[in-house]
Design an enzyme around this catalytic site. Structure first.
Site, PDB file in Angstrom:
ATOM      1  CB  SER A 105      56.733  52.604  47.333  1.00 44.95           C
ATOM      2  OG  SER A 105      57.509  53.694  46.665  1.00 44.95           O
ATOM      3  N   GLY A 121      47.004  42.273  48.366  1.00 44.66           N
ATOM      4  CA  GLY A 121      48.037  42.078  49.306  1.00 44.66           C
ATOM      5  C   GLY A 121      47.839  41.240  50.412  1.00 44.66           C
ATOM      6  NE  ARG A 122      50.305  37.875  53.144  1.00 46.86           N
ATOM      7  CZ  ARG A 122      50.604  37.077  51.933  1.00 46.86           C
ATOM      8  NH1 ARG A 122      49.737  37.593  51.032  1.00 46.86           N
ATOM      9  NH2 ARG A 122      51.618  36.691  51.798  1.00 46.86           N
ATOM     10  CB  SER A 165      57.798  42.089  41.492  1.00 47.18           C
ATOM     11  OG  SER A 165      56.962  41.067  40.845  1.00 47.18           O
ATOM     12  CB  ILE A 166      52.470  42.298  42.570  1.00 48.02           C
ATOM     13  CG1 ILE A 166      52.973  40.664  43.075  1.00 48.02           C
ATOM     14  CG2 ILE A 166      51.098  42.362  42.618  1.00 48.02           C
ATOM     15  CD1 ILE A 166      52.616  40.178  44.213  1.00 48.02           C
ATOM     16  CD  GLU A 169      42.952  35.582  53.830  1.00 51.82           C
ATOM     17  OE1 GLU A 169      43.404  34.829  53.688  1.00 51.82           O
ATOM     18  OE2 GLU A 169      43.204  36.959  53.248  1.00 51.82           O
ATOM     19  CG  HIS A 207      44.924  34.563  50.087  1.00 46.90           C
ATOM     20  ND1 HIS A 207      45.239  34.984  51.466  1.00 46.90           N
ATOM     21  CD2 HIS A 207      45.640  34.633  49.278  1.00 46.90           C
ATOM     22  CE1 HIS A 207      46.429  35.454  51.352  1.00 46.90           C
ATOM     23  NE2 HIS A 207      46.749  35.312  49.902  1.00 46.90           N
ATOM     24  CB  ALA A 235      45.367  36.764  43.622  1.00 50.59           C
TER      25      ALA A 235
END
Lengths: 316, 321
Positions: B181, B238-239, B161-162, B268, B286, B288
């Site tokens: 993907s 993302g991460r 979705s993002i 983080e 972080h 967003a």
């Protein structure tokens, strides 16, 4: 073009300067101290048939008057507010600019500034770099960009490119211009105050003329209001700068992202301490890719002129 | 409360909610707040376990696997994020525990932020804002040229979705979109790459927007960065652990890639200090999704999931386990 004497007003682009030096006889105006520039121009006047200027130093009436053999002003910019167009028309001097090639860059920057401003990206970056995230925890909430109503002043090439990009974010588009544009579904306002009152992000993208000087005045800023933000990628004098600073100071305006200023390179120092502004130094078209295209367009116009061919991007 | 009024249903919390969320939800649900008990967590859970059917996770802090094991009646974990790498999804699958995530409530903000970071990195917005604020413009002259965005090839890692929302935005900038993907998406015409290295070598920009799993850990490694090349830019929304951060710092220091815009990091809130001095990176903690608009939508979604569960209706944003 070897015989063409070119007055280059400003060190605007190394590639352009190099190409001009290779192909023409170049007179570098900035190398004379300011008080001796008129004399420099007068003493080289017989040889100078072209001026290459930019958004800072163009061709004013005095310069044009001092150059009896001037045939063409090829500006390394899209805006021609530093060229006396009236005088050029009178004298039959041709004028060219560099339209289109910088449209994408300026529109990209307008969107980048709007997102950076609403999402406080520059502030977040400062927060991380100063080590505060680690010590004080998450940065505060900011404001969403997607879906905000965008008001555009001037729906020319750049305004349209800004609109197209903002549509990708689901933003409704409204605009103000002298006349309604026939081929868009964007909402037209014939009155700038009404546009400002009905948008969240007001973006200045019109040319600077007598009529548009200080088009963003106190009334417009107040109509935009404390929830609204201003983005200026046009020219500094579009905005009444002291009124803008006052509106920000007094919290009557939500924020501002500025690429241009009334008295460049001077930026009102009061803005430096504000968290709800983004300040960049007139870099709207300042990418390597676009500057090369602009330089090629200036060179192409000079070449066409010398060879008596149609100019590529004539204005006068 | 009189005995005739039914008690609101119980929901377990391991950490405090945002005060606004707590205020909005505590009328409808009875929160079991583990940190308020003087007992050790395990003892406290042992006392309450029989009745606890729902766990609400408000942060990205890992849910210890033994917490799940100690809650035999647990039927639902409500997550507050899109990525659920902090929850042992395999255990949930095994134990028949449903899990919900943030659905699409963060999609717009995250996609906006990715584009904002990208324009910032290419056009040096944060760096030239520093230049102006430090008073350098009148002293040192024009700021050096930056790089153009429009027309650059954008490779998206993870077209969920993002990722799709990022693609849609960048299409409006005239950027060709490529993606990687696990499987090729039939619904889009963007060029697909089964291999991230191949994607990187055909892209000017890589945007990382996939879920963090065992397979995607360090999916952006040194090989991918070298394939992206000296002018390439990496954006991560993302991460942190999706990128080999040590290698990223090295590649940036040695000019092996052109720049980076990072909202997430491996440890983080610790950020490698080497990055603090670089003008070709934009750093954000972080952030967003940190907008009131997102939080409003998240609160509605969490409420909808909890209410659906307690009234035996389909969950609003279940994830496939």
């Amino acid at each position: 073009m070897e015989s063409l004497g070119v007055l280059l007003t400003f060190p605007m682009n190394p590639y352009l300067e190099e190409e001009l030096s290779r192909r023409c006889k170049v007179f570098r105006l900035w190398q004379s101290p300011p008080e001796r520039r008129q004399e420099f121009i007068r003493s080289n006047a017989p040889a100078i048939r072209a001026i290459v200027g930019n958004a800072y130093v163009g061709a004013d009436a005095a310069t044009i008057d001092a150059l009896p053999n001037l045939e063409i002003v090829a500006s390394f910019s899209v805006g021609l507010d530093k060229v006396d167009l009236h005088k050029c028309r009178e004298r039959g001097i041709r004028v060219t600019n560099t339209p289109d090639v910088l449209t994408e860059d300026v529109a990209d920057l307008a969107i980048g500034l709007a997102i950076a401003l609403l999402r406080r990206i520059c502030q977040a970056d400062r927060y991380v770099r100063s080590g505060e995230w680690d010590k004080k925890g998450d940065y505060r909430l900011t404001t969403r960009f997607s879906g905000k109503t965008i008001g555009i002043i001037g729906l020319g090439r750049i305004g349209m490119a800004v609109a197209k990009r903002a549509e990708g974010f689901g933003c409704p588009i409204s605009y103000y211009s002298r006349s309604e544009k026939p081929n868009t579904n964007y909402k037209y306002y014939s009155n700038l105050i009404d546009l400002a009152a009905n948008c969240n992000v007001l973006i200045v993208a019109c040319p600077l003329t007598e009529e548009t000087r200080h088009i963003v005045n106190r009334e417009v800023l107040d109509a935009l209001g404390s929830k609204g933000v201003l983005v200026n990628i046009g020219r500094g004098p579009h905005v009444d700068e002291p009124e803008l600073v006052a509106a920000l100071r007094e919290g009557r305006l939500g924020g501002a992202a500025l690429d241009v200023y009334e008295n460049e390179p001077h930026v009102p120092e009061e803005l430096f301490g504000m968290d709800n502004v983004v300040l960049v130094p007139h870099v709207g078209s300042g990418t390597n890719e676009t500057r090369k295209e602009m330089a090629d367009l200036v060179l192409g116009n000079l070449e066409a002129h010398v060879m008596n061919k149609p100019l590529l991007t004539p204005v006068v | 409360m009189s005995p005739s009024t039914p008690q609101p249903p119980e929901v377990l919390l391991l950490r405090p909610l945002l005060p606004s969320f707590d205020a909005a939800l505590s009328g409808k649900f009875r929160f079991v707040k583990t940190w308020e008990s003087p007992l050790p967590l395990h003892d406290y859970l042992a006392q309450r376990a029989a009745s606890i059917r729902v766990l609400l996770c408000s942060s990205l802090q890992p849910v210890p696997p033994d917490v799940i094991d100690r809650l035999p009646a647990l039927k639902l974990i409500v997550g507050s994020s899109v990525g659920l790498d902090h929850i042992d999804l395999a255990a949930c699958r095994r134990l028949g525990i449903a899990v919900t995530n943030a659905g699409s409530v963060f999609t717009d903000d995250t996609a906006d932020y990715a584009v904002g970071l990208l324009i910032d990195v290419l056009r040096h917005i944060s760096a030239s804002d520093r230049y102006v604020r430090q008073g350098f413009w009148p002293l040192m002259g024009d700021y050096p040229f930056s790089s153009k965005l429009s027309g650059k090839r954008v490779g998206i890692v993870g077209l969920g979705s993002i990722g799709s929302a990022i693609a849609k935005r960048l299409e409006a900038f005239g950027c060709p979109i490529l993606y990687h993907s696990r499987t090729m998406k039939q619904s889009v015409s963007y060029k697909y790459f089964a291999n991230v290295c191949d994607l990187a070598s055909e892209s000017d920009i890589l945007i990382i927007s996939c879920a963090l799993t065992d397979e995607t850990f360090h999916i952006i490694d040194k090989k991918v960065m070298l394939a992206l090349g000296k002018h390439g830019v990496i954006i991560n929304v993302g991460r942190g652990p999706l990128i080999d951060e040590k290698e990223l710092v090295k590649c940036l220091m040695q000019g092996e890639i052109g720049g980076a815009g990072l909202d997430v990091f491996e440890n983080e809130p610790v950020v490698p200090e080497e990055l603090f001095k670089m003008d070709n990176v934009v750093l954000s903690g972080h952030s967003a999704v940190l907008t009131p608009e997102s939080f409003h939508d998240l609160l509605e979604l969490i409420t909808a999931n909890l209410e659906a569960f307690f009234s035996n209706k389909p969950l609003a944003s279940p994830v496939a386990l």
